[in-house]
Design an enzyme around this catalytic site. Structure first.
Site, PDB file in Angstrom:
ATOM      1  N   ASN A 697     -67.527  94.427 -23.076  1.00 16.71           N
ATOM      2  CA  ASN A 697     -66.875  93.100 -22.871  1.00 16.71           C
ATOM      3  C   ASN A 697     -66.614  92.808 -24.048  1.00 16.71           C
ATOM      4  O   ASN A 697     -66.550  91.390 -24.375  1.00 16.71           O
ATOM      5  CB  ASN A 697     -67.724  92.284 -22.300  1.00 16.71           C
ATOM      6  CG  ASN A 697     -67.173  90.806 -21.151  1.00 16.71           C
ATOM      7  OD1 ASN A 697     -66.034  91.479 -20.538  1.00 16.71           O
ATOM      8  ND2 ASN A 697     -67.654  89.574 -21.354  1.00 16.71           N
ATOM      9  N   ASN A 723     -62.802  88.947 -23.046  1.00 14.56           N
ATOM     10  CA  ASN A 723     -64.161  88.239 -22.504  1.00 14.56           C
ATOM     11  C   ASN A 723     -65.067  87.374 -22.038  1.00 14.56           C
ATOM     12  O   ASN A 723     -64.527  86.528 -22.087  1.00 14.56           O
ATOM     13  CB  ASN A 723     -64.849  87.873 -24.478  1.00 14.56           C
ATOM     14  CG  ASN A 723     -66.261  87.589 -24.188  1.00 14.56           C
ATOM     15  OD1 ASN A 723     -67.603  88.852 -23.430  1.00 14.56           O
ATOM     16  ND2 ASN A 723     -66.996  86.429 -24.962  1.00 14.56           N
ATOM     17  N   ARG A 728     -68.629  91.566 -14.692  1.00 16.06           N
ATOM     18  CA  ARG A 728     -69.888  92.387 -14.747  1.00 16.06           C
ATOM     19  C   ARG A 728     -69.731  92.466 -13.048  1.00 16.06           C
ATOM     20  O   ARG A 728     -70.349  93.788 -12.576  1.00 16.06           O
ATOM     21  CB  ARG A 728     -70.378  91.629 -14.771  1.00 16.06           C
ATOM     22  CG  ARG A 728     -72.128  92.087 -14.201  1.00 16.06           C
ATOM     23  CD  ARG A 728     -72.910  91.086 -14.347  1.00 16.06           C
ATOM     24  NE  ARG A 728     -73.421  90.416 -15.309  1.00 16.06           N
ATOM     25  CZ  ARG A 728     -74.693  90.377 -15.328  1.00 16.06           C
ATOM     26  NH1 ARG A 728     -75.644  91.663 -15.661  1.00 16.06           N
ATOM     27  NH2 ARG A 728     -74.914  90.329 -17.150  1.00 16.06           N
ATOM     28  N   ASP A 745     -77.627  94.815 -20.822  1.00 17.33           N
ATOM     29  CA  ASP A 745     -78.342  95.716 -21.816  1.00 17.33           C
ATOM     30  C   ASP A 745     -78.782  95.653 -22.443  1.00 17.33           C
ATOM     31  O   ASP A 745     -79.874  96.433 -23.301  1.00 17.33           O
ATOM     32  CB  ASP A 745     -76.943  95.301 -22.948  1.00 17.33           C
ATOM     33  CG  ASP A 745     -77.068  94.705 -23.947  1.00 17.33           C
ATOM     34  OD1 ASP A 745     -77.315  93.150 -23.378  1.00 17.33           O
ATOM     35  OD2 ASP A 745     -75.494  94.488 -24.161  1.00 17.33           O
ATOM     36  N   ASP A 833     -74.242  84.607 -12.798  1.00 12.69           N
ATOM     37  CA  ASP A 833     -76.065  84.838 -11.885  1.00 12.69           C
ATOM     38  C   ASP A 833     -75.678  83.417 -10.234  1.00 12.69           C
ATOM     39  O   ASP A 833     -76.126  84.488  -9.767  1.00 12.69           O
ATOM     40  CB  ASP A 833     -76.832  85.721 -13.032  1.00 12.69           C
ATOM     41  CG  ASP A 833     -77.472  84.082 -13.777  1.00 12.69           C
ATOM     42  OD1 ASP A 833     -76.422  83.355 -13.779  1.00 12.69           O
ATOM     43  OD2 ASP A 833     -78.075  85.227 -14.666  1.00 12.69           O
ATOM     44  N   ARG A 876     -76.710  75.233 -17.463  1.00 10.73           N
ATOM     45  CA  ARG A 876     -76.977  75.830 -15.777  1.00 10.73           C
ATOM     46  C   ARG A 876     -76.942  74.827 -15.009  1.00 10.73           C
ATOM     47  O   ARG A 876     -76.902  75.042 -13.159  1.00 10.73           O
ATOM     48  CB  ARG A 876     -77.902  76.559 -16.166  1.00 10.73           C
ATOM     49  CG  ARG A 876     -77.705  77.783 -16.848  1.00 10.73           C
ATOM     50  CD  ARG A 876     -79.173  79.023 -16.924  1.00 10.73           C
ATOM     51  NE  ARG A 876     -79.397  80.397 -15.994  1.00 10.73           N
ATOM     52  CZ  ARG A 876     -78.546  80.857 -15.255  1.00 10.73           C
ATOM     53  NH1 ARG A 876     -77.690  81.453 -16.517  1.00 10.73           N
ATOM     54  NH2 ARG A 876     -78.664  82.267 -14.967  1.00 10.73           N
TER      55      ARG A 876
END
EC number: 2.4.1.223
Length: 919
Positions: A697, A723, A728, A745, A833, A876
């Site tokens: 990325n 980026n 993903r 990672d 996510d 978030r």
């Protein structure tokens, strides 16, 4: 002898002689004793003195009996032999000690060899067991293939139509056109890919009269459509746009008919043509009413019964948003369920048919005979009575405050501007739509516009009049999003609306929002829907959605993986035999060309949505859930008769009740080479692993001297254009499996955890199955949603930093999910996510599945990630509230369900005893 006898007998004559003998014997013994004493005592003393004196008299260095230094004693002749014996014995002792040490060393080596042999024997036994399982599975698969005896079929040779085909025999009545007698199937083979040729309207005279916004929007969406081709000779379908016309242009039917017949590929009767007339106003002209369209299909929003051909022509929605996308921030939320007004209606009837109330007959008498032509007066009286009763707050207005919008005869005209109507509908639980009084009017643009606006703001449509044909009625189940009530039941409408539960009402509102977004909202959705309906009718499978082309970054491999003992963390949970075969791709789904009655039944009774019209994967275009998530294959058959219980048969089937398969690891990284290498090394020897796709990325390429580990499967390093955390979930073409393990990672998972998670996913293929669980909560003081990562008894999200999901969701996330969500992910560099959890829960209406009891999976000692920033959680919170705005409701669902192995045991802390774990 005689003398001796006489002495013994005590003879007197011999008495003196006997005494003398005794005395002499005593003297002899005394002398002998004294002599021996002298010899034994004095002689050694004298000898010692003499020898000492003799030794001192000798020269120095030549002493014979005195003490000597060193080995001088050995020079003495009589001890040389003893010295030689001692030296020989010492040498032998040294040799024996050396041999003893050598034997001990050999014994230690042999012990090590024994231990190694024992391990080799155990490994050989495990390998033998795995080979036996593989052989058993291969034999079982071979028997199934032999039993089926169905060889794979190659695609048929593509049939190309003649350039000047003769055409079909004309039907006796033009209104009798159906697909079997007015559509040329020879131009549309199953393997043709459904090529569509779109005429350029500017090349024809009527093109200059059309609304510029409609024309521009149509041309833009046609250029981006995957089915559109520029080669008219191979086209299956020909599309021409004829409206909407600008005011006050009036195109005569004869002139329009002449221009249509002059189209280059009309071929005398226009078969395989689609004439589209899009409307932006409620009084759009019915351009094609008196035009002979031959065998061409007609797609528009206004139809009279004399021109509508059921199963052939298409009723489409109006084009309200011509060149704009929906503004999700202006769309009201779907909750609370109940709004201010139970139902509302605003409209004015310009021209009406004869009213049934003008007749002397009663309502009962009317029902005994022929039904009246117009119930509108009775509807007005009934709705006003409900409003006056004050039982519920309703708003009905049958006269516009301002000038009503132009409309067709017998149709209820719209009142006010669009913004004013939307504001009223935002306060309405239900929106009444009264169909035109003319029974010959199948559908009108005014009714379609009312339906569009009601669905847009979440007011459940209540259509009075069952004779109307709603847009796309032969493909959509309108009873899931609207109420269609015959006009004679107008007196029962209030009862019907009050009888709906909140859950049913919310389900209808959610389905209506879904239909509006998918089929009504933009020009692109309308054009795609028209093509999809025709393609589905002629049973051509949908084209696979495009995959993201992976631009590989060259890299060198060869570094031996697993050299660090900390990397080989395989866990202590025995999951039984695992596969040892090389990587292989998931089998392709081959039922796209087979549509059965069961499939259609499932399409109507499964998950709501457009999947039977807009498939987004190379799977079955009809099945909305089974074809997408069950994959391909024949299903599981138990091994052996009645065997089971120990898990051996389940594990022999690779952990699932479906055929074997593998998964692909997708790992997103950004300039953390050491952390990345350690994470890759942990994957060495991981069962079921097909491939690792590393999404690089960063614009900066990896170090040239970086040596990537050899983990036994291919490692594909993919370069990205920018980026973005959305990378993903791109559906990379290098992902050849249905299962994707998305992993950070710096995530640290044991092999047994990954294997168990994969097996759980195979039993719930439509869910996100992963490890780190999170949940959302309602903030009462601030009246907003919050993101929470604390340990709790329930969860509603499983983070995709360590989770399995189907590749199908990668297509939906990248190409179908609203762009506004992906834009916010790029803006905050966060929340991707959460967006995936929203998407999956919205589609499946199911919560994710968490496996294992662990909540933290970060590797120790890794550099800090973005999640350690203080602003991470604030962003978030904002993401969750924005996503709720886009979806119109909170799609996340809570669950207290967690999946563990049946062999797993854990001890709950005392403060968590109220939590329940279901296994």
């Amino acid at each position: 002898m005689t003398g001796y006898t006489m002495l013994r007998n005590g003879g007197v004559g011999n008495g003196g002689q006997t005494c003398m003998l005794r005395w002499s014997n005593r003297i002899r013994l005394t002398w002998l004793s004294f002599t021996l004493f002298i010899i034994l005592v004095f002689f050694p003393l004298i000898a010692h003195y003499y020898l000492t004196t003799l030794d001192e008299a000798d020269e120095a260095g030549k002493r014979i009996f005195g003490p000597r230094a060193g080995n001088e004693l050995c020079e003495v002749k009589h001890v040389l032999d003893l010295c030689r014996i001692r030296e020989s014995v010492s040498e032998e002792l040294l040799q024996l000690e050396a041999k003893r040490q050598e034997l001990n060393s050999e014994i230690a080596k042999l012990n090590l060899k024994i231990e190694a042999c024992k391990k080799s024997i155990e490994n050989a036994k495990q390998d033998l067991l795995q080979l036996k399982n593989v052989i058993s599975q291969t034999e079982h698969s071979y028997k199934e293939l032999m039993a089926q005896n169905q060889p794979k079929l190659s695609l048929p040779i593509r049939l190309l139509p003649e350039k000047d085909d003769a055409g079909l025999p004309p039907p006796k009545v033009i209104r009798g056109c159906r697909l079997h007698n007015c559509f040329d199937y020879s131009r549309c083979p199953l393997t043709s890919g459904f090529p569509v040729y779109v005429y350029d309207s500017d090349q024809f005279a009527f093109g200059s009269y059309m609304d510029p916004l409609v024309k521009q929007a149509f041309q833009a969406t046609a250029r981006a459509n995957t089915y559109v081709t520029e080669n008219a000779d191979i086209a299956c379908l020909y599309v021409i746009l004829v409206g909407e016309m600008q005011e006050p242009v009036v195109l005569r039917p004869a002139e329009l008919e002449k221009q249509l017949y002059s189209l280059p590929h009309w071929r005398t009767d226009g078969h395989n043509h689609v004439i589209i007339n899009l409307s932006r106003k409620s009084d759009t002209q019915n351009l094609l009413y008196n035009v002979s369209t031959g065998r061409a299909m007609v797609a528009q929003s206004t139809f009279y019964a004399a021109q509508y051909r059921p199963g052939f022509d298409l009723v489409v929605s109006p084009l309200v948003h011509a060149m704009s996308e929906p503004n999700f921030m202006e769309i009201p939320p779907q909750v609370p369920v109940k709004r201010k007004y139970l139902f509302t209606f605003q409209g004015e009837k310009i021209e009406s048919l004869r009213s049934s109330l003008q007749e002397a007959r009663s309502f009962e008498e009317e029902m005994e005979g022929d039904p009246p032509a117009d119930y509108d007066d009775r509807i007005i009286a009934t709705l006003k009575a409900v409003q006056d009763s004050k039982l519920d707050q309703v708003l009905v207005e049958f006269t516009c405050k301002n000038q009503p919008k132009p409309s067709l005869p017998t149709e209820w005209a719209l009142c006010g501007e669009r913004e004013d109507r939307l504001e009223l509908l935002k306060l309405s639980t239900f929106a009444l739509i009264i169909t035109p009084g003319d029974p010959h009017l199948v559908i009108s643009s005014g009714c379609a516009t009312r339906l569009f606006e009601a669905l847009e703001v979440g007011a459940v449509p209540v259509v009075l009049g069952e004779q109307v044909q709603l847009p796309y009625h032969d493909m959509l189940q309108w009873n899931e999003a609207a109420l269609v009530v015959p006009k004679p039941r107008v007196t029962e409408v209030h009862f019907l609306l009050r009888s709906l539960s909140d859950s049913d009402l919310l389900a209808m509102r959610r389905q209506g929002r879904f239909l509006w977004e998918t089929y009504f909202s933009t020009a692109d959705s309308i054009f795609n829907t028209v093509l999809a309906m025709i393609r589905t009718r002629i049973q051509i499978p949908a084209a696979p959605i495009r995959e993201e082309a992976a631009a590989e970054i060259p890299h060198r491999s060869g570094k031996a993986a697993g050299t660090d003992p900390n990397m080989a963390d395989n866990g202590d949970l025995d999951l039984g035999p695992v596969e040892t075969e090389p990587p292989y791709a998931s089998p392709k789904y081959l039922r796209n060309f087979t549509l059965t009655v069961t499939d259609f039944y499932r399409s109507w009774n499964s998950a709501p949505g457009p999947f039977h019209l807009f498939p987004h994967t190379p799977f079955d275009p009809v099945l909305p859930s089974e074809a997408k998530f069950l994959g391909s294959g024949t299903g599981f058959r138990p091994i052996g008769g009645g065997a089971g219980g120990s898990g051996k048969e389940f594990q022999a089937a690779l952990g699932g009740n479906v055929p074997r398969e593998q998964f692909t690891v997708v790992m997103l990284t950004y300039e953390r080479e050491e952390v990345l290498m350690n994470s890759l090394e942990r994957l060495n020897g991981l069962p079921y692993l097909n491939k690792v796709v590393v999404v690089w990325n960063s614009p900066k390429l990896p170090s040239e001297d970086l040596l990537w580990p050899d983990i036994g499967v291919p490692i594909m390093v993919v370069r990205t254009e920018k980026n973005s955390l959305n990378n993903r979930f791109l559906p990379w073409n290098e992902i050849e499996t249905e299962a994707i393990l998305s992993i950070d990672d710096d995530a640290h998972l044991r092999h047994d955890e990954i294997m168990f998670g994969f097996r759980v996913w195979r039993e719930a293929r439509d869910r996100i199955v992963g490890f780190p669980g999170r949940y959302h909560a309602w903030d009462i003081p601030h009246q907003s949603w919050l993101y929470n990562s604390n340990y709790s008894c329930e969860l509603s999200m499983v983070l995709t930093g360590a989770a399995f999901f189907h590749k199908y969701y990668a297509y939906l996330y990248s190409y179908v999910m609203p762009q506004a969500i992906r834009d916010m992910v790029d803006e905050y560099i966060n929340c991707e996510d959460i967006a995936m959890n929203f998407l999956v829960s919205h589609i499946t209406r199911k919560p994710p599945i968490k496996v294992t009891s662990r909540w933290t999976f970060r590797c120790p000692g890794c550099p800090q990630a973005l999640s350690h920033d203080d602003s991470h959680f604030h962003e978030r919170h904002k993401c969750i509230n924005f996503f709720v705005k886009v979806y119109g409701y909170m799609p996340l669902l809570y669950t207290q369900f967690r999946v563990d192995s049946v062999l797993f045991k854990t001890r709950l802390p005392h403060d968590k005893t109220k939590c329940f774990k279901f296994i």
